[in-house]
Scaffold this active site. Sequence first.
Site, PDB file in Angstrom:
ATOM      1  N   HIS A  29       0.899  -1.144  -0.055  1.00 37.07           N
ATOM      2  CA  HIS A  29       0.062  -0.029   0.090  1.00 37.07           C
ATOM      3  C   HIS A  29       0.961   1.236  -0.051  1.00 37.07           C
ATOM      4  O   HIS A  29       2.056   1.202   0.562  1.00 37.07           O
ATOM      5  CB  HIS A  29      -0.868  -0.013   1.060  1.00 37.07           C
ATOM      6  CG  HIS A  29      -1.998   1.059   1.502  1.00 37.07           C
ATOM      7  ND1 HIS A  29      -1.722   2.310   1.706  1.00 37.07           N
ATOM      8  CD2 HIS A  29      -3.268   0.817   0.810  1.00 37.07           C
ATOM      9  CE1 HIS A  29      -2.670   2.949   1.656  1.00 37.07           C
ATOM     10  NE2 HIS A  29      -3.754   2.133   1.339  1.00 37.07           N
ATOM     11  N   ASP A  68       2.585  -4.553   8.481  1.00 39.12           N
ATOM     12  CA  ASP A  68       1.305  -3.613   8.248  1.00 39.12           C
ATOM     13  C   ASP A  68       0.144  -4.336   8.411  1.00 39.12           C
ATOM     14  O   ASP A  68      -0.316  -5.243   7.613  1.00 39.12           O
ATOM     15  CB  ASP A  68       1.331  -2.934   6.650  1.00 39.12           C
ATOM     16  CG  ASP A  68       0.143  -2.272   6.460  1.00 39.12           C
ATOM     17  OD1 ASP A  68      -0.767  -2.416   7.349  1.00 39.12           O
ATOM     18  OD2 ASP A  68       0.209  -1.753   5.270  1.00 39.12           O
ATOM     19  N   GLN A 102      -5.083  -4.998   7.048  1.00 38.66           N
ATOM     20  CA  GLN A 102      -5.887  -5.828   6.512  1.00 38.66           C
ATOM     21  C   GLN A 102      -5.942  -7.334   7.113  1.00 38.66           C
ATOM     22  O   GLN A 102      -6.744  -7.970   7.120  1.00 38.66           O
ATOM     23  CB  GLN A 102      -5.613  -6.141   4.867  1.00 38.66           C
ATOM     24  CG  GLN A 102      -5.628  -4.767   4.081  1.00 38.66           C
ATOM     25  CD  GLN A 102      -7.314  -4.011   4.011  1.00 38.66           C
ATOM     26  OE1 GLN A 102      -8.172  -4.753   4.395  1.00 38.66           O
ATOM     27  NE2 GLN A 102      -7.362  -2.883   3.528  1.00 38.66           N
ATOM     28  N   LYS A 143     -10.814   0.134  10.304  1.00 41.66           N
ATOM     29  CA  LYS A 143     -11.118  -0.945   9.809  1.00 41.66           C
ATOM     30  C   LYS A 143     -11.595  -2.294  10.422  1.00 41.66           C
ATOM     31  O   LYS A 143     -11.525  -3.324   9.778  1.00 41.66           O
ATOM     32  CB  LYS A 143      -9.761  -1.484   8.937  1.00 41.66           C
ATOM     33  CG  LYS A 143      -9.413  -0.384   7.773  1.00 41.66           C
ATOM     34  CD  LYS A 143      -8.212  -1.093   6.819  1.00 41.66           C
ATOM     35  CE  LYS A 143      -7.391   0.322   5.888  1.00 41.66           C
ATOM     36  NZ  LYS A 143      -8.190   0.466   5.043  1.00 41.66           N
ATOM     37  N   CYS A 148      -2.938  -1.237  -7.195  1.00 44.32           N
ATOM     38  CA  CYS A 148      -1.190  -1.247  -7.141  1.00 44.32           C
ATOM     39  C   CYS A 148      -1.072  -1.472  -8.653  1.00 44.32           C
ATOM     40  O   CYS A 148      -1.208  -2.489  -9.214  1.00 44.32           O
ATOM     41  CB  CYS A 148      -1.061  -2.367  -6.334  1.00 44.32           C
ATOM     42  SG  CYS A 148       0.895  -2.721  -6.502  1.00 44.32           S
TER      43      CYS A 148
END
Lengths: 145, 408
Positions: free
Chosen positions: B121, B198, B201, B224, B362
């Site tokens: 990301h 990260d 998600q 999220k 992406c």
Amino acid sequence: MPILFNEMMMREIIMDHYSHPRNRREGDETYKTIYMDSESCVDKIYVQAKIENDVLKDVCWHGVGCAISTASTSIMTELLKNKTTKEAEYIIDNYFKMIREEPYDSECLDEAIVFMNTSKQAGRIKCATIGFRGMDEILKGDKNG
Amino acid sequence: MFDIEKIRNDFPMLKQTMQNHPLIYFDNGATTLKPNQVIDAEMEYYKSYTANAHRGDYDIAYKVDTEYESARKKIAKFINAGDNEVVFTSGTSMGLNMIAHGLAYSYLHEGDIILISEAEHASNVLPWFKAAEIAKAKIEYIPLDEKGRVTLENLKKVITPRCKVVALAHISNVLGYEIDVINFSKIIHENGGLFVLDGAQSVPHKKVDVKLLDVDFLVFSGHKMLGPTGIGAMYGKYDLLLKLDPLMTGGGMNTTFDMCGHIGYQYPPLKFEAGTQNIAGAIGFGAAIDYLNNIGMDIIEKREAELKEYAINKMKDLDNIIIYNSDSTSSIITFNFKDVFAQDGATLLNSKGIAVRSGLHCAKILVDFLKTDATIRASLYFYNTKEEIDYFVEQLKKGEDFLDAYFI
Ligand SMILES: Cc1ncc(COP(=O)(O)O)c(C=O)c1O
């Protein structure tokens, strides 16, 4: 030109310009060029115009976009080609008015009125205006420069 | 017990309509809906105990401190970290910026390598560019395999002891592939690097245990995972937080300072929380954690796997749909209508009340692996249902008529 397209015709016009975009090519260095993209959608388009003595001698574009941005940019190039910059500004202004659902002069918009329903899909307003906004900036830049 | 009816009743957004259809929210990778419990917790702070944190001598201020720190404790426990290892941020992006800047000033040196992948990301790419610029370090990439995944084999191919930081998404926001974190940690640590994970998600969808995974930093966003926007968390191993340079300085993070430039910082996590924090957000985040815990992360993970499998099986039968990641384990489904531009497809679904996202996500993956300009992403959460998927699949069949969206 009398403009009363029915729904069927409007769909056909959009699909026709999407499948066979007009004036999709790259102009040389004598053209004014503007690059239009946005974080919120996928469209990335170059709008180009060759302006001589306040007349849009040629208008073309290239890049990627959805059906709405492709078709609306294609229609824009046909509509503005060979118009004076003044006429072009008038058309662009009325196109924006139509998109914003304000009173507008439909006569000058010709095929571009097929996008009259864009506000039903508010997320796509950016797409339906990308080419017109590009030309608008070119004309404004031309005035300033 | 997983009582879907009761759960759905907790989410006011699930009673909304869009384009005159009941809302079907399949954009959970972007942000999730909020249950009343979270909304109420945040509102309660504004209505009945507003005061600043760590600043007051009166009862209400004391209650604010208690609630704010209690939210931190809940988050720490949720990822099996120590209470003083969890820093409040505004979200994943801020967490990554804090780590990248902090490491650039206190840890990275000229010529060091920062290793990321080709599928990160932007929030896990651009802060590292900045860090590289500050420290004169270099960015290198783990190449993707033929499916667009970040694999252990490819990590091994490129890692060297000069890779001082490796920063990767636990689950990719594009194709939803998950990396084998435990083994990644091992290899990275054997090479003497730090591992920044990260979790934007992953943390919302499955149990993530920082001790078990042995990551050095973990970042994620409250919004999220049912929480408010503008709040997130950064985990760091305590000894690393002690050394990490704070990106933000100011009130609340210092103990003393004088005009000669002698400054004493607070200990972590307060060292990183300069200025008045998003107190309501932190409290709401705590309530979101309670909500997830009440259901249970194992149950949530299982439910999402079921929904994903159900959706994929139905979508596979459609001739006009291309699915790019049917084998990924997360609840992200990346697809396109054949011969319909992603944005037009997403607009058609919007006209049927379905929220999905079209986008470039992406560029590298799109161009090299998927060979398309853009894709549509449907991302599910535990409150979605098979009935919603049935309706969604029915609408997918109408891809050819995407202009219908403008003539309703
Ligand atoms: C993998 C990944 N990293 C980082 C982010 C950024 O999160 P936030 O916008 O909450 O800072 C996202 C959000 O889309 C993400 O999916």
